[in-house]
Design an enzyme around this catalytic site. Structure first.
Site, short mmCIF file in Angstrom:
data_model
loop_
_atom_site.label_atom_id
_atom_site.label_comp_id
_atom_site.label_asym_id
_atom_site.label_seq_id
_atom_site.Cartn_x
_atom_site.Cartn_y
_atom_site.Cartn_z
N PHE A 112 148.33 17.99 125.57
CA PHE A 112 147.05 18.56 125.99
C PHE A 112 145.90 18.13 125.10
CE2 PHE A 112 147.80 21.56 122.61
CZ PHE A 112 146.58 22.16 122.31
N LYS A 113 146.19 17.65 123.91
CA LYS A 113 145.11 17.23 123.02
C LYS A 113 144.30 16.07 123.61
CE LYS A 113 146.70 20.26 120.13
NZ LYS A 113 147.14 20.05 118.77
N ASP A 114 144.91 15.32 124.53
CA ASP A 114 144.17 14.24 125.19
C ASP A 114 142.96 14.75 125.96
OD1 ASP A 114 145.91 12.16 124.39
OD2 ASP A 114 147.27 12.59 126.05
N THR A 147 147.92 16.56 117.88
CA THR A 147 146.54 16.19 117.61
C THR A 147 146.45 14.81 116.96
OG1 THR A 147 145.67 18.44 117.44
CG2 THR A 147 144.50 16.75 116.22
#
Length: 494
Positions: A112-114, A147
């Site tokens: 999800f950090k993308d 991250t």
């Protein structure tokens, strides 16, 4: 719109300066002076739009010194088909009438950090231009797993930037480590830290607040910035996908406009669920924010008692991105719930630094109870959730399983049957060994060789960039102690 520090509300700066700076020099987090409000008409205008348009319109409410044209261009670059493997970018999967899963792992690093770290480099590059900055930005990152790779991928070879990532040695999955240490790019660096994520994060914060290091780097033509969720440019793109998920549910007839929805979010540093809180504060029809922790249950205890106490055993778990005892983004929530009382927040943070513990005021406790519900899921529960959902036809990673388990706990304990979206933060292929074990298979190894095994067993496609890891050479193998992190940075920025 202006931004100020959670520890000094007299400080004011434009959004471009806030994105460039990352962390306030007083140690506080930079926060918007007002929360823009959205109404039914605004949401209705987004229902038929693509994700990129939704992102530009939502971010434009906060980034008033960026144009909507700029933001739309950034969104097209960040979320286009060369980066994401689905046109919908952040699809919502419906599992039953009241249960939905928001998948945030279809980007280049399968996490999800993308969603934020494909956007942040563009926001920062524009900020350098807007503020007339001639120095090179050095991005310092402490990562608990995802991250780091997402930041490396986002900033690789971006002009006028360099990036150094620190990760806890033996504290990330084999796939996560392989993603980082094989990263390509002339401006990237990676170093393991002997210790856990909190050690790495504390080291990065110490470097940021060290005036001697900053002065030395300034003479060399560098300044420090952050890609962790302490940077507002990380939090804001995350606000978008909660609003987008709601619009998708309305578009697909799963909700009527105005119906409330609960969000259950697996979190360690409190950034992802904080973004959901901001979406609710803006006017998104959200009921309860369900905070899902793993065995490192400091947030569960805090939400239930109002006492934050990091003085407890640190557990290394199968959901390593949540193995955190100091949740940095909680400071932004405290600032908002305290009525933007910087003195009160400074007191909490000073107590945390001195004793590892603080207790919030009565009004803040009441606000926490009204807005949030927290619980944790242990290792057995995480594995059980993976196995249970797989039998129902849905394969999930360990972090997503924590959210699914805590969502079920919430429903059992409260009887709340509100439609709920639990957030899926990583591809199951990033944690193959634990996922295989949970679905009653025996892992034949411990690294990227398990990608093929999980694919053969489940038939779920392997994300293409993870599959490519098998042919990549290791570039970085340095390890340092926490006190030596500044030396690593100074050597990197010679």
């Amino acid at each position: 719109m202006k931004y100020y520090s959670t520890r000094d509300s007299a400080l004011r700066m434009d959004s471009a300066e806030a994105v460039k700076m990352g962390l306030s020099r007083d140690g506080g987090l930079l926060t918007p002076e007002t929360i823009p409000q959205i109404d039914r008409a605004f949401l209705e205008s987004l229902v038929a739009e693509r994700y990129q348009t939704r992102a530009a319109k939502v971010m434009g409410l906060y980034l008033t010194d960026y144009t909507e044209e700029e933001l739309l261009s950034f969104a097209e670059n960040a979320y286009g088909p060369d980066k994401f493997d689905t046109e919908t970018v952040a699809p919502v999967r419906t599992l039953d009438d009241t249960t939905h899963c928001l998948e945030l792992w279809h980007g280049p690093t399968s996490a999800f950090k993308d969603m934020a770290l494909q956007m942040l480099p563009q926001l920062l590059s524009a900020a350098l231009r807007k503020t007339g900055e001639d120095k090179t930005a050095c991005i310092l990152v402490a990562t608990s797993g995802d991250t780091g790779k997402a930041a490396l991928e986002g900033f690789a070879d971006v002009p006028q930037t360099k990036i150094m990532v620190f990760y806890p040695k033996d504290g990330v999955s084999k796939v996560q480590e392989t993603q980082m240490v094989t990263q390509e790019g002339d401006n990237v660096g990676v170093c393991a830290v002997a210790g856990n994520f909190d050690d790495a994060q504390a080291g990065v914060k110490r470097i940021f607040s060290d005036s001697a290091v900053r002065e030395t780097l300034a003479k060399r033509g560098y300044f420090l910035s952050s890609a962790n969720s302490i940077n507002w440019g990380r939090i804001l793109p995350q606000v978008v996908y909660y609003i987008s998920a709601y619009c998708d549910l309305v578009r697909d007839g799963k909700l009527a406009m105005g119906d409330r929805v609960n969000f259950c979010v697996p979190t360690g540093n409190f950034g992802d669920i904080l973004a959901a809180y901001y979406a609710k504060r803006m006017g998104l029809p959200v009921g309860k924010l369900i905070c899902a922790s793993n065995r490192n249950d400091v947030l569960t205890d805090f939400l239930r008692t109002g006492v934050y106490d990091r003085n407890r055993p640190f557990h290394t778990t199968m959901s390593p991105s949540m193995d955190i005892l100091v949740s940095s983004n909680l400071e932004r929530l405290l600032f908002d719930l305290s009525g933007e009382n910087d003195e009160e927040v400074r007191g909490y943070m000073a107590a945390l630094a001195e004793s590892g513990r603080y207790e919030v005021s009565g009004p803040v406790k009441a606000a926490l109870k009204e807005q949030f519900w927290g619980a944790f899921c242990d290792e057995a529960g995480t594995a059980a959730a993976i196995g249970s959902y797989y039998k129902k036809g849905y394969l999930m990673d360990t972090h997503t399983a924590v959210a699914a388990s805590v969502m079920e706990q919430y429903r059992r304990e409260t009887g709340d049957d509100t439609a709920t979206v639990f957030v899926s933060t990583a591809s199951p292929y990033k944690f193959c060994n634990h996922v295989l074990t949970a679905i009653e298979e025996t892992p034949a190894g411990d690294g990227v060789e398990l990608l093929d095994q999980l694919n053969a067993v489940t038939g779920v496609p392997v994300p293409r960039r993870l599959a490519a890891l098998k042919d990549k050479a290791r570039r970085f193998d340095r390890t340092c102690e926490k006190p030596g992190m500044d030396d690593v940075v100074l050597e990197f920025l010679r």
